[in-house]
Motif scaffolding. Sequence first.
Motif, mmCIF file in Angstrom:
data_model
loop_
_atom_site.group_PDB
_atom_site.id
_atom_site.type_symbol
_atom_site.label_atom_id
_atom_site.label_comp_id
_atom_site.label_asym_id
_atom_site.label_seq_id
_atom_site.Cartn_x
_atom_site.Cartn_y
_atom_site.Cartn_z
ATOM 1 N N THR A 128 0.855 -1.214 0.273
ATOM 2 C CA THR A 128 0.373 -0.015 -0.277
ATOM 3 C C THR A 128 0.785 1.140 0.101
ATOM 4 O OG1 THR A 128 -0.319 -0.295 1.901
ATOM 5 C CG2 THR A 128 -1.968 -1.136 1.205
ATOM 6 N N ALA A 129 -0.151 2.114 -0.298
ATOM 7 C CA ALA A 129 0.638 3.483 -0.507
ATOM 8 C C ALA A 129 1.113 4.188 0.518
ATOM 9 C CB ALA A 129 0.445 5.022 -1.223
ATOM 10 N N LEU A 130 2.724 4.797 1.111
ATOM 11 C CA LEU A 130 3.343 5.312 1.561
ATOM 12 C C LEU A 130 3.818 6.921 1.694
ATOM 13 C CD1 LEU A 130 5.914 2.485 3.389
ATOM 14 C CD2 LEU A 130 3.358 3.451 4.049
ATOM 15 N N PRO A 131 1.855 7.697 1.434
ATOM 16 C CA PRO A 131 2.823 9.375 1.242
ATOM 17 C C PRO A 131 3.637 9.340 1.841
ATOM 18 C CG PRO A 131 0.786 9.160 1.957
ATOM 19 C CD PRO A 131 0.831 7.467 1.603
ATOM 20 N N ASP A 132 3.576 9.544 3.412
ATOM 21 C CA ASP A 132 4.909 10.867 3.910
ATOM 22 C C ASP A 132 6.069 9.975 4.419
ATOM 23 O OD1 ASP A 132 2.576 12.178 4.299
ATOM 24 O OD2 ASP A 132 1.370 10.835 5.982
ATOM 25 N N ILE A 141 1.695 0.312 -5.149
ATOM 26 C CA ILE A 141 2.013 -1.178 -6.057
ATOM 27 C C ILE A 141 1.044 -2.919 -5.843
ATOM 28 C CG2 ILE A 141 3.948 -2.435 -6.804
ATOM 29 C CD1 ILE A 141 5.597 -0.140 -6.241
ATOM 30 N N ARG A 142 0.419 -3.283 -6.803
ATOM 31 C CA ARG A 142 -0.357 -4.783 -6.316
ATOM 32 C C ARG A 142 0.480 -4.958 -7.857
ATOM 33 N NH1 ARG A 142 -5.524 -2.873 -3.290
ATOM 34 N NH2 ARG A 142 -4.411 -1.324 -2.173
ATOM 35 N N SER A 143 0.684 -6.414 -7.473
ATOM 36 C CA SER A 143 0.624 -7.425 -8.594
ATOM 37 C C SER A 143 -0.176 -9.174 -8.681
ATOM 38 C CB SER A 143 2.047 -8.061 -8.950
ATOM 39 O OG SER A 143 2.708 -8.168 -7.569
ATOM 40 N N MET A 144 -0.105 -9.517 -9.562
ATOM 41 C CA MET A 144 -0.751 -10.538 -9.745
ATOM 42 C C MET A 144 -0.789 -11.563 -10.693
ATOM 43 S SD MET A 144 -4.685 -10.412 -10.269
ATOM 44 C CE MET A 144 -4.933 -11.315 -10.567
ATOM 45 N N GLN A 494 -0.225 -0.266 -10.795
ATOM 46 C CA GLN A 494 0.637 1.064 -9.701
ATOM 47 C C GLN A 494 -0.868 2.459 -10.033
ATOM 48 O OE1 GLN A 494 5.200 2.078 -10.097
ATOM 49 N NE2 GLN A 494 4.714 3.726 -10.077
ATOM 50 N N ASN A 495 -0.740 2.497 -8.715
ATOM 51 C CA ASN A 495 -1.643 3.328 -8.432
ATOM 52 C C ASN A 495 -2.613 3.602 -8.522
ATOM 53 O OD1 ASN A 495 0.252 5.320 -6.722
ATOM 54 N ND2 ASN A 495 1.148 6.689 -8.128
ATOM 55 N N LEU A 496 -3.532 2.397 -9.330
ATOM 56 C CA LEU A 496 -4.233 2.122 -9.867
ATOM 57 C C LEU A 496 -6.423 2.603 -8.949
ATOM 58 C CD1 LEU A 496 -2.536 1.275 -12.399
ATOM 59 C CD2 LEU A 496 -5.042 -0.209 -13.205
ATOM 60 N N PRO A 497 -6.907 3.236 -9.668
ATOM 61 C CA PRO A 497 -7.755 3.700 -8.769
ATOM 62 C C PRO A 497 -8.753 2.222 -8.077
ATOM 63 C CG PRO A 497 -8.901 4.252 -10.657
ATOM 64 C CD PRO A 497 -7.241 3.556 -10.997
ATOM 65 N N MET A 516 -0.123 -11.549 0.110
ATOM 66 C CA MET A 516 1.245 -10.905 0.308
ATOM 67 C C MET A 516 0.484 -9.375 0.625
ATOM 68 S SD MET A 516 5.165 -10.559 0.057
ATOM 69 C CE MET A 516 5.581 -12.042 1.031
ATOM 70 N N VAL A 517 0.342 -8.403 1.883
ATOM 71 C CA VAL A 517 -0.063 -7.221 2.004
ATOM 72 C C VAL A 517 1.127 -6.541 2.537
ATOM 73 C CG1 VAL A 517 -1.980 -5.104 3.050
ATOM 74 C CG2 VAL A 517 -2.214 -8.478 1.606
ATOM 75 N N ASN A 518 1.881 -5.956 2.293
ATOM 76 C CA ASN A 518 3.122 -5.277 3.410
ATOM 77 C C ASN A 518 3.472 -6.230 3.434
ATOM 78 O OD1 ASN A 518 2.327 -2.815 2.639
ATOM 79 N ND2 ASN A 518 -0.209 -2.167 4.045
ATOM 80 N N GLY A 519 4.155 -7.587 3.208
ATOM 81 C CA GLY A 519 4.938 -8.493 3.361
ATOM 82 C C GLY A 519 4.420 -9.840 4.822
#
Length: 528
Positions: A128-132, A141-144, A494-497, A516-519
Motif C-alpha cells: 500500500t501507498a506510503l505518502p509520508d 503497488i499491486r501485482s498478480m 501502480q496507483n490504479l483506483p 501478501m499485504v505489506n509483506g
Amino acid sequence: MFTGLSLLGNKYGSASGAEFYGINPATGEKLEARFVSAGPEDVDRAALLAEEAFPSYRKLSGKERAHFLRTIADNIQAIADAVIERANLETALPVARLQGELARTVNQLRLFADVAEEGSWTGPRIDTALPDRKPLPRPDIRSMLLPIGPVAVFGVSNFPLAFSVAGGDTASALAAGNTVVVKAHPAHPGTSELVGNAVRDSVKACGLHPGVFSLLFDSGIHVGQRLVQHPLIKAVGFTGSLAAGKALMQLCANRPEPIPCFTEMSSSNPVFILPGALQQYEKVAAELTASYTLGAGQFCTKPGLVLLPKSENADKLSEQLRKRAAELPEFSMLTPGIAAHYRSGLEHRAATAGVRVGFESANASAGSKTTAALLETEAADLLSNPALTEEIFGPTTLLVTCKEEKQMLEAARALQGHLTATLLGTEEDLAAHQELIAILERKVGRVIFNGYPTGVEVCHAMVHGGPFPATSDSRVTSVGSMAIFRFARPVCYQNLPQSALPTELKNENPLGVLRMVNGEMTRETIPS
C-alpha cells in the motif's frame, strides 16, 4: 462415430488434407475411420479463434472456469466406455490401465477446477501507498499472475488421456484463463476426437466463445511446426522425445517474438540401491523388474539406470534380475515406429564397449512386438561414456556396478538432468549418504525413498520436472497444481483506483484469497 476432421471451435476443419488411420499395435491392422490432416488454413483459423476467445475467457471468474473444467470432466466420464474401448484398440494398453488413466484425467481436471475457484494461485501481492515516507513517498503497488494467451498443446503417445487432448497441459492452461489449441497425437486419433468432442460440448454448454478450444489432426510434424510458429500462439506444452522437444524449443526461440516452450523430454530416472536394500535382493529384484517393464517400459519415469555397490548381495540381485527378465512375456509397444526405435537403441547399446547383455529374449520381435532386455556395465565405463545414461524408451534398464562409494558419487555428479532419482535402503543408509542426496537435489525434480518412480501422484506438492534434458525449464512441473504457473505471467499495477483493479487486488478481497499485504500473508481486507 468419427468425422476424422479437425475441430475448429464449433466447426470442422478441411476435408481435403492427407489421410491417415489409427493402427492397432497388437494386431497391426488398420482401424476404422479415416482421419484428415489439418491444412495451413485450419491452423491459422484455430489460432485466430483462440485469440478472439481469449479476451472474454481470461475475464471469467475462477468459479466460472472451475464450472467449465468440471463440465469437461463430467462429459468425459459420461463417455468413458467408448473412450476406453477406442484407446485400447489404438494403443494396446490394457483396459484396466486405461480405466485408471481416465480416472486420473477427470480427477486432475477437477483438481485444477478447485485451484481456479479458490484463486490464491494468482499470488496477489499488495504494497500500500506510503505518502509520508521520506525522502520519497511510496506509490500503491499491486501485482498478480495473469494468463499468458493462446496455448498450443501436443498430445502424447504413451498417455492417450492424461497427457493428451484434455490432459494436464490443457487443464492447467484452461484453469489459468488461457485458450487452447491441441495438436492430437497421430497414434490415437479416434480417442482424441472422442475427448475433443467432450471438450467442445462443454464449451457450448457453458456458453463460452467457441474459440476457447480447438483440435488439429496431423499424421506428421507439419501442423505442429506451423502451430508453434503462429504469431497468435503465446506458449507451448509438449511431452515427447528429446529430438522433437529440442526442435520445438528451437522453433519457439527463433520466432520474431520468442515464446516459452515447456517440454518434458528425456529421463533415465536413476535408482541407487544402498547396502541396506541389498539384504532384500529378491524383493528388490521383483519390484525393480515390475517398475522398469511396467507398460512395456513406456513411462517417462521408467527406471532405466540402476547403480549399486559391488558386493555378494549385489551379485545375487543381478542374478535375480536376469532370471526375472527371462520369464517376461512379449510386449506390445504403442506403435511400430516406437518399437523399432527401441530395438535399434538396444542394438547400439549392446554394441558399446563395456556393456554386457545380462539378458535379452531370443524371441523374434517384429512390428510393435518387443521383449525385455537387461544390460550391465561398470561405473568406470559409465563415467568414460556419458551416453550410457541416456534414455532407451522401452522395457530395459542398465545395471551399473560401483566398486566403491566414491565411484557412486562420481557417477551421480556426472548425471545430466532427470525427472526422478530413487534411493533404496534404510534410514541408516540415508544418514550415511547425505552427500549423494545433496548431489541428486541438483539433478532431478523428485527424490524418492523406498518407492519406485513409475507412479506420479496428481496433487499439490508433486513436481514432475527436472533439469535439462528432462525438461526445458526445471523451475516448473507438468503434473500437479503447480503446473498452472507455466501459463501465467506477473503483471503489476501502480496507483490504479480500486474500480480499475482486478478483483483479487481490491481492498475488500471479495474472493477471500490469500495475499501478501505489506509483506505479511493474510486473507483480511485492507482498510480504505
